[in-house]
Write an enzyme that holds these catalytic residues in place. Structure first.
Site, PDB file in Angstrom:
ATOM      1  N   GLU A  34      50.919  35.833  39.811  1.00 46.36           N
ATOM      2  CA  GLU A  34      49.477  36.052  39.677  1.00 46.36           C
ATOM      3  C   GLU A  34      48.755  35.404  40.857  1.00 46.36           C
ATOM      4  O   GLU A  34      49.001  34.252  41.187  1.00 46.36           O
ATOM      5  CB  GLU A  34      49.006  35.458  38.335  1.00 46.36           C
ATOM      6  CG  GLU A  34      47.514  35.259  38.176  1.00 46.36           C
ATOM      7  CD  GLU A  34      46.687  36.553  38.303  1.00 46.36           C
ATOM      8  OE1 GLU A  34      47.105  37.597  37.777  1.00 46.36           O
ATOM      9  OE2 GLU A  34      45.626  36.492  38.964  1.00 46.36           O
ATOM     10  N   GLN A  35      47.804  36.152  41.443  1.00 53.17           N
ATOM     11  CA  GLN A  35      47.094  35.637  42.624  1.00 53.17           C
ATOM     12  C   GLN A  35      46.205  34.434  42.310  1.00 53.17           C
ATOM     13  O   GLN A  35      46.034  33.545  43.138  1.00 53.17           O
ATOM     14  CB  GLN A  35      46.262  36.746  43.261  1.00 53.17           C
ATOM     15  CG  GLN A  35      45.144  37.262  42.374  1.00 53.17           C
ATOM     16  CD  GLN A  35      44.323  38.377  43.025  1.00 53.17           C
ATOM     17  OE1 GLN A  35      44.584  38.746  44.160  1.00 53.17           O
ATOM     18  NE2 GLN A  35      43.347  38.895  42.329  1.00 53.17           N
ATOM     19  N   ARG A 108      38.157  38.551  25.804  1.00 55.05           N
ATOM     20  CA  ARG A 108      39.290  38.866  26.688  1.00 55.05           C
ATOM     21  C   ARG A 108      40.142  37.637  26.937  1.00 55.05           C
ATOM     22  O   ARG A 108      41.368  37.710  27.025  1.00 55.05           O
ATOM     23  CB  ARG A 108      38.795  39.398  28.033  1.00 55.05           C
ATOM     24  CG  ARG A 108      38.023  40.663  27.943  1.00 55.05           C
ATOM     25  CD  ARG A 108      37.549  41.066  29.329  1.00 55.05           C
ATOM     26  NE  ARG A 108      38.597  41.786  29.995  1.00 55.05           N
ATOM     27  CZ  ARG A 108      38.650  43.124  30.077  1.00 55.05           C
ATOM     28  NH1 ARG A 108      37.693  43.858  29.584  1.00 55.05           N
ATOM     29  NH2 ARG A 108      39.635  43.712  30.664  1.00 55.05           N
ATOM     30  N   TYR A 217      28.984  43.867  20.321  1.00 53.89           N
ATOM     31  CA  TYR A 217      29.872  43.620  19.172  1.00 53.89           C
ATOM     32  C   TYR A 217      30.342  42.164  19.197  1.00 53.89           C
ATOM     33  O   TYR A 217      30.396  41.538  20.260  1.00 53.89           O
ATOM     34  CB  TYR A 217      31.055  44.608  19.161  1.00 53.89           C
ATOM     35  CG  TYR A 217      31.925  44.633  20.400  1.00 53.89           C
ATOM     36  CD1 TYR A 217      32.962  43.722  20.601  1.00 53.89           C
ATOM     37  CD2 TYR A 217      31.725  45.598  21.384  1.00 53.89           C
ATOM     38  CE1 TYR A 217      33.767  43.779  21.725  1.00 53.89           C
ATOM     39  CE2 TYR A 217      32.529  45.657  22.521  1.00 53.89           C
ATOM     40  CZ  TYR A 217      33.555  44.742  22.674  1.00 53.89           C
ATOM     41  OH  TYR A 217      34.358  44.799  23.803  1.00 53.89           O
ATOM     42  N   ASP A 295      45.655  49.668  35.069  1.00 56.09           N
ATOM     43  CA  ASP A 295      44.632  50.089  36.026  1.00 56.09           C
ATOM     44  C   ASP A 295      45.197  50.348  37.417  1.00 56.09           C
ATOM     45  O   ASP A 295      44.577  51.039  38.218  1.00 56.09           O
ATOM     46  CB  ASP A 295      43.534  49.014  36.140  1.00 56.09           C
ATOM     47  CG  ASP A 295      42.496  49.133  35.028  1.00 56.09           C
ATOM     48  OD1 ASP A 295      42.702  49.938  34.095  1.00 56.09           O
ATOM     49  OD2 ASP A 295      41.477  48.416  35.093  1.00 56.09           O
TER      50      ASP A 295
HETATM   51  C1  LIG Z   1      32.765  47.104  31.274  1.00 53.87           C
HETATM   52  C2  LIG Z   1      34.190  47.370  30.856  1.00 53.87           C
HETATM   53  C3  LIG Z   1      34.512  47.384  29.498  1.00 53.87           C
HETATM   54  C4  LIG Z   1      35.823  47.662  29.080  1.00 53.87           C
HETATM   55  N1  LIG Z   1      36.112  47.666  27.734  1.00 53.87           N
HETATM   56  C5  LIG Z   1      37.373  47.964  27.319  1.00 53.87           C
HETATM   57  C6  LIG Z   1      37.702  47.980  25.923  1.00 53.87           C
HETATM   58  O1  LIG Z   1      36.864  47.711  25.041  1.00 53.87           O
HETATM   59  N2  LIG Z   1      38.991  48.295  25.556  1.00 53.87           N
HETATM   60  C7  LIG Z   1      39.949  48.567  26.498  1.00 53.87           C
HETATM   61  O2  LIG Z   1      41.099  48.835  26.121  1.00 53.87           O
HETATM   62  N3  LIG Z   1      39.665  48.545  27.832  1.00 53.87           N
HETATM   63  C8  LIG Z   1      38.425  48.253  28.262  1.00 53.87           C
HETATM   64  N4  LIG Z   1      38.130  48.202  29.608  1.00 53.87           N
HETATM   65  C9  LIG Z   1      39.226  48.476  30.588  1.00 53.87           C
HETATM   66  C10 LIG Z   1      40.150  47.272  30.751  1.00 53.87           C
HETATM   67  O3  LIG Z   1      39.394  46.122  31.035  1.00 53.87           O
HETATM   68  C11 LIG Z   1      41.175  47.491  31.875  1.00 53.87           C
HETATM   69  O4  LIG Z   1      41.724  48.756  31.747  1.00 53.87           O
HETATM   70  C12 LIG Z   1      42.287  46.419  31.800  1.00 53.87           C
HETATM   71  O5  LIG Z   1      41.773  45.157  32.113  1.00 53.87           O
HETATM   72  C13 LIG Z   1      43.431  46.780  32.748  1.00 53.87           C
HETATM   73  O6  LIG Z   1      44.413  45.792  32.644  1.00 53.87           O
HETATM   74  P1  LIG Z   1      45.456  45.560  33.825  1.00 53.87           P
HETATM   75  O7  LIG Z   1      46.389  44.503  33.331  1.00 53.87           O
HETATM   76  O8  LIG Z   1      46.013  46.857  34.277  1.00 53.87           O
HETATM   77  O9  LIG Z   1      44.589  45.036  35.058  1.00 53.87           O
HETATM   78  P2  LIG Z   1      43.703  43.722  35.200  1.00 53.87           P
HETATM   79  O10 LIG Z   1      43.173  43.304  33.886  1.00 53.87           O
HETATM   80  O11 LIG Z   1      42.724  43.997  36.284  1.00 53.87           O
HETATM   81  O12 LIG Z   1      44.735  42.605  35.696  1.00 53.87           O
HETATM   82  C14 LIG Z   1      45.256  42.607  37.017  1.00 53.87           C
HETATM   83  C15 LIG Z   1      45.769  41.204  37.361  1.00 53.87           C
HETATM   84  O13 LIG Z   1      46.444  41.261  38.603  1.00 53.87           O
HETATM   85  C16 LIG Z   1      46.010  40.175  39.420  1.00 53.87           C
HETATM   86  N5  LIG Z   1      46.183  40.619  40.819  1.00 53.87           N
HETATM   87  C17 LIG Z   1      45.408  41.525  41.484  1.00 53.87           C
HETATM   88  N6  LIG Z   1      45.866  41.675  42.756  1.00 53.87           N
HETATM   89  C18 LIG Z   1      46.941  40.838  42.884  1.00 53.87           C
HETATM   90  C19 LIG Z   1      47.834  40.564  43.956  1.00 53.87           C
HETATM   91  N7  LIG Z   1      47.734  41.183  45.161  1.00 53.87           N
HETATM   92  N8  LIG Z   1      48.844  39.674  43.749  1.00 53.87           N
HETATM   93  C20 LIG Z   1      48.977  39.046  42.533  1.00 53.87           C
HETATM   94  N9  LIG Z   1      48.146  39.268  41.482  1.00 53.87           N
HETATM   95  C21 LIG Z   1      47.143  40.161  41.655  1.00 53.87           C
HETATM   96  C22 LIG Z   1      44.572  39.957  39.005  1.00 53.87           C
HETATM   97  O14 LIG Z   1      44.120  38.648  39.344  1.00 53.87           O
HETATM   98  C23 LIG Z   1      44.679  40.171  37.496  1.00 53.87           C
HETATM   99  O15 LIG Z   1      45.056  38.996  36.824  1.00 53.87           O
HETATM  100  C24 LIG Z   1      36.832  47.927  30.050  1.00 53.87           C
HETATM  101  C25 LIG Z   1      36.502  47.899  31.417  1.00 53.87           C
HETATM  102  C26 LIG Z   1      35.209  47.623  31.814  1.00 53.87           C
HETATM  103  C27 LIG Z   1      34.882  47.611  33.285  1.00 53.87           C
END
Ligand SMILES: Cc1cc2nc3c(=O)[nH]c(=O)nc-3n(C[C@H](O)[C@H](O)[C@H](O)COP(=O)(O)OP(=O)(O)OC[C@H]3O[C@@H](n4cnc5c(N)ncnc54)[C@H](O)[C@@H]3O)c2cc1C
Length: 399
Positions: A34-35, A108, A217, A295
């Site tokens: 993790e960064q 979160r 909520y 994502d």
């Molecule tokens: C306003 C809003 C509301 C939302 N509400 C919901 C909801 O109610 N329900 C739902 O299911 N989803 C919701 N989402 C979507 C959800 O937040 C994302 O889809 C989710 O966080 C994706 O998870 P992830 O683990 O793929 O990425 P992330 O949560 O973005 O995690 C990525 C991780 O990788 C790390 N990282 C990044 N680059 C590097 C690198 N080069 N080297 C090492 N580490 C790195 C980051 O620091 C982070 O810890 C919402 C989004 C938004 C914007």
């Protein structure tokens, strides 16, 4: 030299930690890079629908969730300016009975914390902080990640779970070209005791309006109210979890809206803003021994509340595929993509379509919200729209 047998996950977000936990539970060796120097999530809420809690329960997290979740009784809709209220759909026991597991509302940080704790219980030093991945390479027998500062690690597989600005994705497939939607999202939290009783209820509320949408909520056992809103604006185009705005800028975006909306806005501790971008679906997520999840490969607009849930489903399915076909990278990652590509693309599409119903200029008319509620937001229509999503069982798909 023998080929490595471990798996490196880049990114300790919700998706990366779920994948790590699912892999460890299957007896595979995992490290998460993790960064950030500190393991924490932004101060905001997240809804995890039944298809997500089904996976979290299968990973043994039911009791941990129950310590922090809110099980809302229902959702309601309110008129942006008059405050008129309509019951929308039942949640709580109704959802748990219908889909087998509940729809929960969480901070979160709480979700993130319980995933990290579960990973560390199985492997105390699994999560390595302060490791920003800057490059990926691979040969026939292994993949390699390089971090800022020069450190490298080799692994049998690398999983890019590094979010919307994924470096792993860029290394595999080049830079992406996101398109701005013309919408900005605001997020913030309010200590529940600061809100009047008519607002601080254990249910979800959506406010329908002409050029914006507000949703709030309860989270963290009901101690905090989570606020999210969307507004049409084209002067802010940065996707960021940590860019703070001001309460007055946020209030200005909702000029003319009901006093209850402004009461919440006034009490938000720090309002964060996020420009909403869309990206077309990717034809492939994997290359050799490197793949993507969450994502990093299918960023989703928040109009369906599913981006995080899709990352959770991805993590579980990917772990099952790697477990079954560990010695055949092409087969393992092809199977993972086959299972996940269509579903996640449908979610991305639907979330984009939902933007149209979330707000439109016609809703400025006095009676238009009532018409929209009758047309789009009845419980029966919502069930038709959402059953395909919530019924899905990532823990039961054939690998
Ligand atoms: C306003 C809003 C509301 C939302 N509400 C919901 C909801 O109610 N329900 C739902 O299911 N989803 C919701 N989402 C979507 C959800 O937040 C994302 O889809 C989710 O966080 C994706 O998870 P992830 O683990 O793929 O990425 P992330 O949560 O973005 O995690 C990525 C991780 O990788 C790390 N990282 C990044 N680059 C590097 C690198 N080069 N080297 C090492 N580490 C790195 C980051 O620091 C982070 O810890 C919402 C989004 C938004 C914007």
């Amino acid at each position: 030299m023998a080929s490595p047998q471990n798996i490196a996950v880049i990114g300790a977000g919700i998706g990366g930690l779920t994948a790590a936990l699912a892999l460890l539970k299957r007896g595979l060796d995992v490290d998460v890079y993790e960064q950030s120097n500190e393991l924490r999530e932004v101060g905001a809420g997240i809804q995890i629908s039944s298809n997500g809690t089904r996976v979290l329960y299968a990973l043994g997290l039911k009791a941990a969730l129950e310590r922090v979740q809110v099980l809302p009784s229902r959702r309601q809709i309110r008129h942006w300016s008059t405050g008129e209220t309509w019951n929308w759909f039942e949640l709580g026991a109704t959802t748990a009975k219908r889909y087998g597991t509940p729809h929960v509302m969480l901070h979160r940080g709480d979700l993130h914390g319980l995933l990290a704790d579960a990973v560390r219980r199985l492997k105390p030093d699994a999560i390595k902080l302060g490791r920003r991945c800057i490059a990926i390479s691979q040969s026939a027998g292994h993949a390699e990640a390089r971090f800022e500062g020069g450190e490298t690690v080799q692994a049998a597989y690398i999983i890019g779970a590094d979010g919307i600005h994924s470096k792993v994705r860029a290394c595999l497939f080049g830079a992406d070209r996101p398109e701005f939607t013309g919408c900005v999202a605001w997020r913030g939290l309010v200590p529940m005791e600061r809100l009047p009783a008519r607002i601080s209820q254990m249910l979800g509320t959506n406010w329908l309006g002409p050029s914006g949408h507000v949703l709030h909520y309860p989270v963290r056992r009901g101690e905090l109210m989570n606020f999210i809103s969307f507004v049409e604006r084209d002067d802010w185009q940065i996707e960021s979890w940590v860019t703070a705005g001001t309460n007055s800028e946020l209030a200005n975006d909702y000029r003319g809206w009901h006093e209850d909306v402004h009461t919440i806005i006034r009490h938000i501790e720090v309002p964060y803003k996020w420009a909403m971008m869309v990206r077309g679906p990717m034809p492939r997520w994997s290359e050799g021994r490197v793949t993507l999840l969450g994502d990093a490969c299918h960023p989703t607009l928040p109009f369906l509340g599913q981006g995080g849930v899709m990352a959770i489903e991805d993590g579980y399915v990917l772990a099952a595929c790697l477990n079954k076909h560990f010695d055949e990278p092409d087969r393992a990652l092809e199977r993972y993509e086959d299972i996940r590509r269509e579903r996640t693309a449908a979610v991305v599409r639907k979330a984009h379509e939902n933007r149209q119903q979330a707000f439109s200029p016609e809703l400025a008319d006095k009676d238009a919200v009532a018409v929209s509620v009758a047309r789009h937001w009845q419980q029966v229509r919502v069930k038709e729209r959402l059953d395909w999503l919530y019924d899905y069982d990532a823990t039961a798909v054939e690998i």
